[in-house]
Design a protein around this motif. Structure first.
Motif, PDB file in Angstrom:
ATOM      1  N   ALA A  28       0.676  -1.292  -0.095  1.00 39.52           N
ATOM      2  CA  ALA A  28      -0.078  -0.107  -0.142  1.00 39.52           C
ATOM      3  C   ALA A  28       0.837   1.116  -0.082  1.00 39.52           C
ATOM      4  N   GLY A  29       1.933   1.290   0.677  1.00 41.60           N
ATOM      5  CA  GLY A  29       2.902   2.488   0.719  1.00 41.60           C
ATOM      6  C   GLY A  29       3.423   2.458  -0.639  1.00 41.60           C
ATOM      7  N   LEU A  30       3.959   1.671  -1.345  1.00 39.21           N
ATOM      8  CA  LEU A  30       4.205   1.780  -2.568  1.00 39.21           C
ATOM      9  C   LEU A  30       3.359   2.308  -3.611  1.00 39.21           C
ATOM     10  N   LEU A  31       2.030   1.885  -3.442  1.00 37.87           N
ATOM     11  CA  LEU A  31       1.152   2.431  -4.435  1.00 37.87           C
ATOM     12  C   LEU A  31       0.819   3.962  -3.984  1.00 37.87           C
ATOM     13  N   GLY A  32       1.055   4.265  -2.749  1.00 32.54           N
ATOM     14  CA  GLY A  32       0.837   5.448  -2.298  1.00 32.54           C
ATOM     15  C   GLY A  32       1.858   6.450  -3.020  1.00 32.54           C
ATOM     16  N   GLU A  33       3.343   6.026  -3.155  1.00 37.15           N
ATOM     17  CA  GLU A  33       4.191   6.690  -3.748  1.00 37.15           C
ATOM     18  C   GLU A  33       3.996   6.833  -5.053  1.00 37.15           C
ATOM     19  N   ARG A  34       3.546   5.968  -5.799  1.00 38.36           N
ATOM     20  CA  ARG A  34       3.161   5.944  -7.307  1.00 38.36           C
ATOM     21  C   ARG A  34       2.155   7.064  -7.490  1.00 38.36           C
ATOM     22  N   LEU A  35       0.935   6.968  -6.533  1.00 35.47           N
ATOM     23  CA  LEU A  35      -0.208   8.011  -6.869  1.00 35.47           C
ATOM     24  C   LEU A  35       0.428   9.557  -6.393  1.00 35.47           C
ATOM     25  N   ALA A  36       1.512   9.668  -5.755  1.00 32.08           N
ATOM     26  CA  ALA A  36       1.780  10.958  -4.885  1.00 32.08           C
ATOM     27  C   ALA A  36       1.979  12.027  -5.999  1.00 32.08           C
ATOM     28  N   GLY A  37       2.331  11.704  -7.241  1.00 30.18           N
ATOM     29  CA  GLY A  37       2.735  12.752  -8.466  1.00 30.18           C
ATOM     30  C   GLY A  37       1.234  13.036  -8.976  1.00 30.18           C
ATOM     31  N   LEU A  38      -0.014  12.683  -8.546  1.00 32.23           N
ATOM     32  CA  LEU A  38      -1.103  13.124  -9.250  1.00 32.23           C
ATOM     33  C   LEU A  38      -1.891  14.011  -8.437  1.00 32.23           C
ATOM     34  N   PRO A  39      -3.111  14.557  -9.083  1.00 27.31           N
ATOM     35  CA  PRO A  39      -3.724  15.545  -8.239  1.00 27.31           C
ATOM     36  C   PRO A  39      -5.137  14.872  -7.519  1.00 27.31           C
TER      37      PRO A  39
END
Length: 200
Positions: A28-39
């Motif tokens: 889940a943390g790695l998915l959060g890192e992936r989504l972090a650049g999106l609005p």
């Protein structure tokens, strides 16, 4: 043209009691890192603990993004196919479901579509929402986007925290941007939630 971007993810790996494991938290943390650049505008999660914990774990990488429960995202069988629609290997799976349970599951599936698979109005702003849910709910939304028969949710599986993206654009059919993408996960965290076998 207004676009509603839905980012769908199955919860992280969980134990037999439905609690997120250490591996699930990492996923889940790695998915959060992936989504972090999106609005991202909002993170919605199923009421079940494994989905709620996954949502809050990924949201650590999305500062100030609200996280909330959505009852429509809970784990359930969205549609019980008739005998002619059911592959032989699935026949036993549906034993014991009565008509009332089937109707309740379909009603919840319809509510899921009504709330999250809605085409935007032209005067709405673009939105980006994350749904942390379960394999059957992702399968149902994919089936709906493809305008496939109801029974075709069968056979659409999602790995834990794999990313599926559907875009809903004003005046156009839904677009499946990606399905079951695990590129944010290292090899040892991929394919969890699937039967153990050789995978690419």
């Amino acid at each position: 043209m207004t676009t509603r971007h839905l980012y769908l993810a199955r919860h992280g790996a969980a134990d037999a009691f439905g609690q997120l494991t250490d591996a699930g938290r990492k996923q889940a943390g790695l998915l959060g890192e992936r989504l972090a650049g999106l609005p991202i505008d909002a993170v919605w999660h199923s009421p079940l603990p494994r989905a709620e914990a996954s949502a809050y774990e990924l949201a650590r990488h999305l500062p100030d993004v609200p996280v909330a429960e959505a009852a429509e995202l809970t784990d359930h069988v969205p549609y019980i196919p008739g005998p002619a629609e059911t592959p032989a290997s699935w026949l036993g799976f549906f034993d014991g479901y009565d008509a009332a349970e089937a109707a309740e599951g379909r009603e919840l599936a319809d509510a899921l579509v009504a709330r999250f698979a809605r085409m935007p109005d032209r005067d709405e702003p673009d939105t980006h929402e994350v749904l942390v849910t379960h394999a059957y709910q992702i399968a149902w939304l994919i089936r709906h986007a493809m305008d496939a028969p109801p029974s075709r949710w069968l056979g659409l599986n999602s790995a834990n925290t794999a990313l599926t993206v559907i875009d809903y654009r004003t005046g156009l059919p839904p677009t499946i941007v990606m399905f079951n993408d695990m590129s944010h996960l290292p090899a040892h965290l991929r394919w969890t939630g699937f039967p153990a076998t050789a995978r690419p």
